[in-house]
Design a protein around this motif. Structure first.
Motif, PDB file in Angstrom:
ATOM      1  N   GLU A 199      21.535  21.007 -89.899  1.00  0.00           N
ATOM      2  CA  GLU A 199      20.166  21.783 -89.566  1.00  0.00           C
ATOM      3  C   GLU A 199      19.849  22.979 -90.337  1.00  0.00           C
ATOM      4  OE1 GLU A 199      18.721  20.638 -86.978  1.00  0.00           O
ATOM      5  OE2 GLU A 199      20.054  19.455 -86.062  1.00  0.00           O
ATOM      6  N   VAL A 200      20.823  23.331 -91.159  1.00  0.00           N
ATOM      7  CA  VAL A 200      20.450  24.593 -92.124  1.00  0.00           C
ATOM      8  C   VAL A 200      20.106  24.130 -93.633  1.00  0.00           C
ATOM      9  CG1 VAL A 200      21.031  26.842 -92.938  1.00  0.00           C
ATOM     10  CG2 VAL A 200      21.591  26.237 -90.703  1.00  0.00           C
ATOM     11  N   SER A 201      21.247  23.609 -94.241  1.00  0.00           N
ATOM     12  CA  SER A 201      21.152  23.313 -95.581  1.00  0.00           C
ATOM     13  C   SER A 201      22.233  22.151 -96.021  1.00  0.00           C
ATOM     14  CB  SER A 201      21.211  24.520 -96.455  1.00  0.00           C
ATOM     15  OG  SER A 201      21.147  24.115 -97.841  1.00  0.00           O
ATOM     16  N   GLY A 202      22.124  21.383 -96.915  1.00  0.00           N
ATOM     17  CA  GLY A 202      23.344  20.698 -97.257  1.00  0.00           C
ATOM     18  C   GLY A 202      23.531  20.761 -98.922  1.00  0.00           C
ATOM     19  N   ARG A 203      23.315  21.931 -99.087  1.00  0.00           N
ATOM     20  CA  ARG A 203      23.596  22.478-100.738  1.00  0.00           C
ATOM     21  C   ARG A 203      24.866  22.506-100.882  1.00  0.00           C
ATOM     22  NH1 ARG A 203      18.690  26.744-102.267  1.00  0.00           N
ATOM     23  NH2 ARG A 203      17.028  25.298-101.811  1.00  0.00           N
ATOM     24  N   LEU A 204      25.383  22.446-102.115  1.00  0.00           N
ATOM     25  CA  LEU A 204      26.742  22.369-102.526  1.00  0.00           C
ATOM     26  C   LEU A 204      27.421  23.886-101.925  1.00  0.00           C
ATOM     27  CD1 LEU A 204      29.340  21.364-103.763  1.00  0.00           C
ATOM     28  CD2 LEU A 204      28.611  22.253-105.916  1.00  0.00           C
ATOM     29  N   TRP A 205      26.710  24.712-102.454  1.00  0.00           N
ATOM     30  CA  TRP A 205      27.350  26.331-101.975  1.00  0.00           C
ATOM     31  C   TRP A 205      27.643  26.188-100.423  1.00  0.00           C
ATOM     32  CZ3 TRP A 205      24.789  30.094 -98.857  1.00  0.00           C
ATOM     33  CH2 TRP A 205      23.605  29.840 -98.670  1.00  0.00           C
ATOM     34  N   VAL A 206      26.578  25.735 -99.577  1.00  0.00           N
ATOM     35  CA  VAL A 206      26.595  25.759 -98.285  1.00  0.00           C
ATOM     36  C   VAL A 206      27.867  25.008 -97.696  1.00  0.00           C
ATOM     37  CG1 VAL A 206      25.469  25.294 -96.017  1.00  0.00           C
ATOM     38  CG2 VAL A 206      24.053  26.084 -97.982  1.00  0.00           C
ATOM     39  N   HIS A 207      28.223  23.902 -98.429  1.00  0.00           N
ATOM     40  CA  HIS A 207      29.408  23.128 -98.015  1.00  0.00           C
ATOM     41  C   HIS A 207      30.719  24.144 -98.479  1.00  0.00           C
ATOM     42  CE1 HIS A 207      28.041  18.759 -97.367  1.00  0.00           C
ATOM     43  NE2 HIS A 207      27.136  19.392 -98.156  1.00  0.00           N
ATOM     44  N   MET A 208      30.497  24.818 -99.561  1.00  0.00           N
ATOM     45  CA  MET A 208      31.681  25.718 -99.764  1.00  0.00           C
ATOM     46  C   MET A 208      31.847  27.051 -98.864  1.00  0.00           C
ATOM     47  SD  MET A 208      33.011  24.334-102.407  1.00  0.00           S
ATOM     48  CE  MET A 208      34.138  25.447-103.170  1.00  0.00           C
ATOM     49  N   ALA A 209      30.740  27.404 -98.455  1.00  0.00           N
ATOM     50  CA  ALA A 209      30.741  28.513 -97.649  1.00  0.00           C
ATOM     51  C   ALA A 209      31.061  28.045 -96.363  1.00  0.00           C
ATOM     52  CB  ALA A 209      29.060  29.068 -97.602  1.00  0.00           C
ATOM     53  N   VAL A 210      30.731  27.077 -95.625  1.00  0.00           N
ATOM     54  CA  VAL A 210      31.268  26.872 -94.285  1.00  0.00           C
ATOM     55  C   VAL A 210      32.703  26.430 -94.121  1.00  0.00           C
ATOM     56  CG1 VAL A 210      28.846  26.216 -93.370  1.00  0.00           C
ATOM     57  CG2 VAL A 210      30.182  24.627 -94.283  1.00  0.00           C
ATOM     58  N   SER A 211      33.138  25.745 -95.300  1.00  0.00           N
ATOM     59  CA  SER A 211      34.689  25.450 -95.116  1.00  0.00           C
ATOM     60  C   SER A 211      35.306  26.564 -95.560  1.00  0.00           C
ATOM     61  CB  SER A 211      34.999  24.453 -96.443  1.00  0.00           C
ATOM     62  OG  SER A 211      34.113  23.296 -96.452  1.00  0.00           O
ATOM     63  N   LEU A 212      35.065  27.510 -96.442  1.00  0.00           N
ATOM     64  CA  LEU A 212      35.885  28.742 -96.658  1.00  0.00           C
ATOM     65  C   LEU A 212      35.867  29.713 -95.399  1.00  0.00           C
ATOM     66  CD1 LEU A 212      35.124  29.292-100.278  1.00  0.00           C
ATOM     67  CD2 LEU A 212      36.845  28.234 -99.216  1.00  0.00           C
ATOM     68  N   ALA A 213      34.731  29.831 -94.769  1.00  0.00           N
ATOM     69  CA  ALA A 213      34.270  30.749 -93.576  1.00  0.00           C
ATOM     70  C   ALA A 213      35.135  30.091 -92.401  1.00  0.00           C
ATOM     71  CB  ALA A 213      32.932  30.665 -93.121  1.00  0.00           C
ATOM     72  N   GLY A 214      35.209  28.586 -92.144  1.00  0.00           N
ATOM     73  CA  GLY A 214      35.960  28.285 -91.071  1.00  0.00           C
ATOM     74  C   GLY A 214      37.695  28.405 -91.477  1.00  0.00           C
ATOM     75  N   ILE A 215      37.952  28.380 -92.661  1.00  0.00           N
ATOM     76  CA  ILE A 215      39.335  28.739 -92.888  1.00  0.00           C
ATOM     77  C   ILE A 215      39.746  29.774 -92.806  1.00  0.00           C
ATOM     78  CG2 ILE A 215      41.366  28.811 -94.998  1.00  0.00           C
ATOM     79  CD1 ILE A 215      40.037  26.103 -95.654  1.00  0.00           C
ATOM     80  N   ALA A 216      38.741  30.880 -93.107  1.00  0.00           N
ATOM     81  CA  ALA A 216      38.980  32.497 -92.877  1.00  0.00           C
ATOM     82  C   ALA A 216      39.150  32.809 -91.278  1.00  0.00           C
ATOM     83  CB  ALA A 216      38.112  33.167 -93.595  1.00  0.00           C
ATOM     84  N   ILE A 217      38.398  32.139 -90.429  1.00  0.00           N
ATOM     85  CA  ILE A 217      38.174  32.427 -89.320  1.00  0.00           C
ATOM     86  C   ILE A 217      39.716  31.936 -88.479  1.00  0.00           C
ATOM     87  CG2 ILE A 217      37.267  32.061 -86.958  1.00  0.00           C
ATOM     88  CD1 ILE A 217      34.550  31.499 -88.441  1.00  0.00           C
TER      89      ILE A 217
END
Length: 403
Positions: free
Chosen positions: A357-375
């Motif tokens: 729904e937001v973006s499928g750019r590479l940096w978004v992939h990295m951001a959501v993955s790292l954010a999930g692990i951080a949580i």
């Protein structure tokens, strides 16, 4: 204060007190941080694999071998369960150990029901909010929206499972069967392991599996097949790992395991890398395919054994890296595996939502993955802090009670 009990014999006749020697209880062995470390790693990999179209999926274990993080999670869960409840069964008997193991199975069941309800609420809200029924279809909850009453009953019976939650019902059944497995492992370990192998072989030959719902579905993780990995882990924890010590120290075994891992990586990469297309001969492909995850193909089992052999050989129990600050997040997640797994299911769907729904750019992939692990790490740290704080406080004293 009561007078010490006098032993029978000369000491009792003369009135002197005979002090019997007291056998000190052996101190518990230090915690093997490798179990927590690699279980935490498995939880991270499971989270990444559960995010569809995630770029980081390309670097997870399943892309470089026949097995994946599921085998790591099941094996370590079986190893730790046998180690903990096996000690209880040895010291306090079958009834007490069974009660504790079944209590743990009940906790897992309650966690699954909680996960089911909250996950369905999350998906239903998102599907309605974005007017996209594909979310419900992708996560296997579209049937719930059509028949909520029947689906709820089937979920309580562990027959209906939303996407990404299948390994938890498997864990519930394995823990429920643990008392009988432990009783066999403590008395006849090799015979118990042999019966597990026989059940696996018959299951594969006869095509047995537990029924799912709807009727045409079966369990994604066939408990009759995956029990082999769980029982083998218990066999190792009870004493089998000591018998395997010569193999673990053998350079020939390590080299053979390493070669098997390399070959399996080439075979798996040939599925997605065009340059490796055709590297697997057609005759060999007909022999090894399909590599079933549902029934835990022998190639998956052997791949995990090879991976475990190499890891145990090069990562000793006292490896300093396990206590380093870099390893601490993985260890914390591994120590609170149930809560972190449930959180990872919610986070994986949230990450998928952001990518769609937001973006499928590479940096978004990295951001959501790292954010999930951080949580996940943050929750594990909070839970660890809470448990440590409770230990320091000790049991609460009732008002006016004795000090």
């Amino acid at each position: 204060m009561a007078e010490p009990r006098r032993a029978r014999g000369e000491g009792a006749r003369t009135g002197t007190v005979v002090r019997l020697p007291v056998r000190a209880r052996p101190a518990p062995a230090p915690r093997d941080l490798r179990l927590d470390f690699f279980r935490g790693l498995a939880l991270w990999l499971i989270f990444l694999d559960h995010v569809p179209t995630n770029v980081l999926n390309m670097v997870t274990l399943r892309n470089f071998g026949f097995s994946d993080a599921s085998e790591i999670f099941v094996f370590i869960s079986g190893y730790t369960a046998a180690m903990v409840y096996g000690r209880v069964m040895h010291e306090r008997g079958f009834v007490i150990a069974s009660a504790r193991a079944l209590k743990r199975a009940w906790q897992l069941y309650v966690a699954f029901v909680f996960l089911f309800v909250v996950f369905l609420a999350q998906i239903s809200y998102v599907a309605g909010r974005f007017n996209n029924p594909l979310y419900a279809e992708e996560t296997n909850v579209l049937r719930f929206l059509d028949e909520p009453d029947v689906t709820l009953i089937q979920a309580l019976l562990l027959r209906f499972k939303p996407a990404n939650t299948d390994i938890l019902p498997l864990y519930i059944l394995l823990m429920a069967a643990l008392p009988l497995v432990l009783a066999g492992l403590l008395r006849r370990p090799n015979l118990t392991l042999g019966l597990s192998v026989a059940l696996y072989a018959v299951t594969r030959a006869m095509g047995w599996n537990l029924p799912g719902w709807p009727e045409e579905h079966v369990w994604l993780f066939n408990p009759l097949a995956w029990q082999l990995l769980f029982v083998f882990a218990g066999w190792c924890a009870i004493g089998g790992s000591e018998r395997l010590e010569p193999v673990l120290r053998s350079r020939v075994a390590v080299v053979a395991a390493g070669l098997f891992l390399v070959v399996s990586a080439v075979v798996v990469l040939s599925w997605s890398v065009p340059a490796l297309d055709g590297v697997v001969p057609e005759e060999l492909g007909e022999l090894i395919y399909p590599i079933s995850k549902t029934d835990m193909s022998l190639l998956r089992f052997f791949h995990f054994l090879a991976l475990a052999l190499v890891v145990v050989h090069f990562v000793p129990r006292d490896w300093r890296g396990l206590t380093s600050p870099l390893a601490r997040p993985l260890v914390l997640c591994g120590q609170h595996s149930l809560e972190i797994f449930c959180l990872g299911v919610f986070l994986s769907f949230g990450a998928h939502l952001v990518l769609v729904e937001v973006s499928g750019r590479l940096w978004v992939h990295m951001a959501v993955s790292l954010a999930g692990i951080a949580i996940m790490v943050a929750l594990a740290a909070v839970m660890s802090w809470y448990h440590e704080n409770e230990k320091r406080r000790g049991p609460e004293r009732p008002p006016g009670g004795p000090a």
